[in-house]
Each structure stands twice: as structure tokens, then as C-alpha cells.
Design an enzyme around this catalytic site. Structure first.
Site, PDB file in Angstrom:
ATOM      1  N   CYS A  88      30.243  23.754   0.441  1.00  0.00           N
ATOM      2  CA  CYS A  88      31.144  22.492   0.387  1.00  0.00           C
ATOM      3  C   CYS A  88      32.369  22.519   1.197  1.00  0.00           C
ATOM      4  CB  CYS A  88      31.556  22.190  -1.172  1.00  0.00           C
ATOM      5  SG  CYS A  88      32.152  20.458  -1.449  1.00  0.00           S
ATOM      6  N   HIS A  95      25.631  21.772  -3.489  1.00  0.00           N
ATOM      7  CA  HIS A  95      25.921  22.699  -4.243  1.00  0.00           C
ATOM      8  C   HIS A  95      24.820  23.318  -4.966  1.00  0.00           C
ATOM      9  CE1 HIS A  95      30.393  22.355  -5.030  1.00  0.00           C
ATOM     10  NE2 HIS A  95      29.794  20.834  -4.709  1.00  0.00           N
ATOM     11  N   GLU A 141      24.580  25.901  -6.743  1.00  0.00           N
ATOM     12  CA  GLU A 141      24.837  26.614  -7.924  1.00  0.00           C
ATOM     13  C   GLU A 141      25.130  25.693  -9.148  1.00  0.00           C
ATOM     14  OE1 GLU A 141      28.593  24.734  -7.241  1.00  0.00           O
ATOM     15  OE2 GLU A 141      27.266  25.753  -5.805  1.00  0.00           O
TER      16      GLU A 141
END
Length: 358
Positions: A248, A333, A335
């Protein structure tokens, strides 16, 4: 349920009337929308929303209350929160409190009972815009609203001192530069045997290298990437010294450190249903995203990078490989929590760069 009126005053002069919940007071911020059907706890505690008024497009929010264990950071950094309808009586066995309780604890102004579909259409048409939330229209200064800018974002959300997060099965040592990191980045690294040293955003390159890391991780975070001139300068000194994986804002800062360019998107990508296409395989993954800026596609090749992923909707850059520098980055993302788990394998790529096996 409160019936106290509150107004959303957009910088273009349009005014929407809603009802207040959460904290009292007036607030000015950058109004953005996010499309996730769930995961509002993670949204509210994602530091990348610093300085922003967050609006949920899904109509009912708060039905599972608030669960402290699911927070992605130490507190919420959003300026305000707008929903179509919020649930006063949540039902979930893990629930600690109501959504309104959390907003009050974090001094966040909330608005419900407003036409979020119409507000979203305005932002999609005109782009992200500033807004003021107030219960007194005589206080509204449109020039002040237009002048608002999100500043000192990374400095405001980063950890102040280093933190160590050890793995149960230690194999690697990773330094995570905290530009506004989410806890799940640390969890994913820990799961793969990484001891994670979280360090402040302004940590000097020489101090990071003195820890002799097996790999360096650059986190997500808020604000305009170009604002972080000192962090970019230190980052340029780290490239090539150890394997680097960036997510990001980290993805944007890495590109800037190498001489690339970033640009502000019209209304950004925020939600858990963003399609990204792997240019090597042609496969499309559904990803979680939260960003208002992007790396300029044309600048990637100039800095020795190769675009690995693009957004399937607008073809903006979603990932870059730097094969000569032992580094790679993604805009989305992997995660994600809550969100799709499709791209968690990207963490394994980082492990392999540090000497791990598939």
C-alpha cells in the site's frame, strides 16, 4: 437512538441532513466511501483512514457490535463515520460493546439516517471532496472546508518507539517500517516464523541495517506519499541491502525512493472486492484495498521495475517487481482481515526471498 440533527456540508455546497450518534462536536475531513459488506471494525481501526470521514456503502452497520480483539491498531484515526443505519442492539458472542460505545470512546462523530447511496454517487461523479459535519449551519465556512488537507499523516499514526513481536517458531528476522501498519501484517509474518521488529517511520537506514535483518517490510499508511520526503530519502538507502516487501503506502514510497511517480486517484479504491489481475498468469484475484493514491504506470519501467498486477477496473498499478533490487511491492492488502484471503500467498514470496522454501 438519538434524533439530534446533524448536517453533512460538502465543499460543493450540497447539504445532507442526518442524525447524530457517537461523539458530539463538529469536524472537517476528506469524505471517502468504502464498499465492504463486513469488516467495519477493521475499517475503523485502519490507520490509513487518518484525517478522513469514512462512509460505508453497505446499508446496515454495527450488527455484530464492536470486538476489541479485532482492532487493527491501537485506536481509530478516522475523523468521522457515516452509515445509512446502525444497529443499537448487536448480536455476537464475541461482542464487547456497541459501535456507538466505540465511537464515543474514540471521540468520533457519527452520522446515520442519511442517503449514503446519493452521497456515494456524488463522490464517484465529482471525486473525493472535503466535508464538514455540524449541527449548526451558521458555522459552515466553505472556504475553510475547501482548504482542508490531510497533513502529517504518517507521523501521527506511526509507533513512537520500536516494538518486538516474536514468532513461536523463529526462522527469520524482519524489520517492519511502521507508516501506519495493520496488526495483521505482523500476524502473517509471525505465522511464517518471522520475529518482527516494528520501528518508527523516521528510523534511519543505518539503524535498520545495524539490526542485520533477513528482510525489510514497508507497511501501509495514510496520506499523500510525496509528503514523506525524509522517509523516502532513508528508504532509498535500504534498497538492495536486504529483501524488501512493501504494501500500500509502502508500495508507493518504494517507487518514489527509486525515482518513480505517484498520482491522486479520483475517488480511490476502498473495500474488500477490488479485482487485481496478475499480468504474468492472467489470473484475477479479489483483494482488499484502501488507498487514494497510485504509482504512475508509465514511471515504473523508468525505475527498473516491472508491473506485476493491475486493477481490473481502471488498469492502475497494483504491484511492481524490482528483480535487480531484490524487492517487490503490492498496492492491495494480502493480509486482509476482514476480507478475501486470495492473495496471502504473497507473504510466502517474501519468505522465499529470505531463503525459505515453498
Amino acid at each position: 437512538m438519538s434524533n439530534k440533527k446533524i448536517y453533512i456540508c460538502l465543499e460543493n455546497g450540497e447539504v445532507f441532513e442526518g442524525r447524530r450518534f457517537g461523539a458530539d462536536g463538529d469536524v472537517i475531513g476528506e469524505l471517502v466511501f468504502t464498499t465492504g459488506m463486513g469488516g467495519y471494525i477493521e475499517t475503523l481501526t485502519d490507520p490509513s483512514y487518518f484525517g478522513q470521514i469514512v462512509m460505508q456503502t453497505f446499508p446496515l452497520i454495527g450488527n455484530y457490535g464492536f470486538i476489541d480483539e479485532d482492532m487493527e491498531s491501537r485506536k481509530s484515526f478516522v475523523s468521522a463515520y457515516i452509515v445509512r443505519e446502525y444497529c443499537e442492539e448487536p448480536s455476537n458472542f464475541r461482542c464487547n460493546k456497541t459501535l456507538e460505545d466505540f465511537l464515543k470512546e474514540n471521540s468520533i462523530v457519527g452520522v446515520y439516517g442519511v442517503d449514503t447511496r446519493q452521497l456515494t454517487k456524488i463522490i464517484r461523479e465529482h471525486g473525493v471532496m472535503n466535508a464538514m459535519l455540524t449541527d449548526d449551519l451558521s458555522k459552515v465556512d466553505y472556504e475553510k472546508i475547501k482548504a482542508y488537507r490531510v497533513t502529517d499523516a504518517v507521523k501521527s499514526v506511526s509507533t513512537v518507539k520500536p516494538e518486538m513481536h516474536p514468532a513461536n517458531d523463529h526462522k527469520y528476522n524482519v524489520v517492519l517500517l511502521d507508516y501506519g501498519t495493520k496488526k495483521n501484517i505482523i500476524r502473517e509474518l509471525n505465522k511464517r516464523g518471522c520475529n518482527v521488529a516494528v520501528v518508527p517511520y523516521d528510523t534511519k537506514a543505518k539503524d535498520i541495517l545495524s539490526l542485520n535483518p533477513d528482510g525489510i517490510m514497508l507497511s501501509n499508511g495514510p496520506g499523500d506519499p510525496e509528503e514523506n520526503t525524509e522517509a523516502i530519502d532513508e528508504l532509498s538507502k535500504l534498497v538492495g541491502k536486504a529483501p524488501i516487501f512493501a504494501i500500500c503506502l509502502g508500495h508507493q514510497l518504494l517507487a518514489l525512493a527509486l525515482g518513480g511517480k505517484t498520482t491522486k486517484l479520483k475517488y480511490g479504491h476502498r473495500g474488500v472486492n477490488q479485482p487485481v489481475k496478475n499480468l504474468e498468469t492472467g489470473r484475477t484475484f479479489i483483494s482488499s484495498q484502501n488507498h487514494g493514491y497510485a504509482v504512475v504506470n508509465e514511471s515504473v519501467e523508468e525505475i527498473g521495475g516491472k508491473i506485476s498486477y493491475i486493477n481490473a477496473n481502471d488498469e492502475t498499478c497494483e504491484g511492481v517487481d524490482y528483480p535487480d533490487k531484490n524487492a517487490f511491492s503490492v498496492q492491495f492488502h494480502p493480509e486482509a482481515c476482514s476480507g478475501p484471503l486470495d492473495t496471502k500467498f504473497i507473504f510466502d514470496k517474501f519468505i522465499n526471498m529470505m531463503g525459505g522454501k515453498e
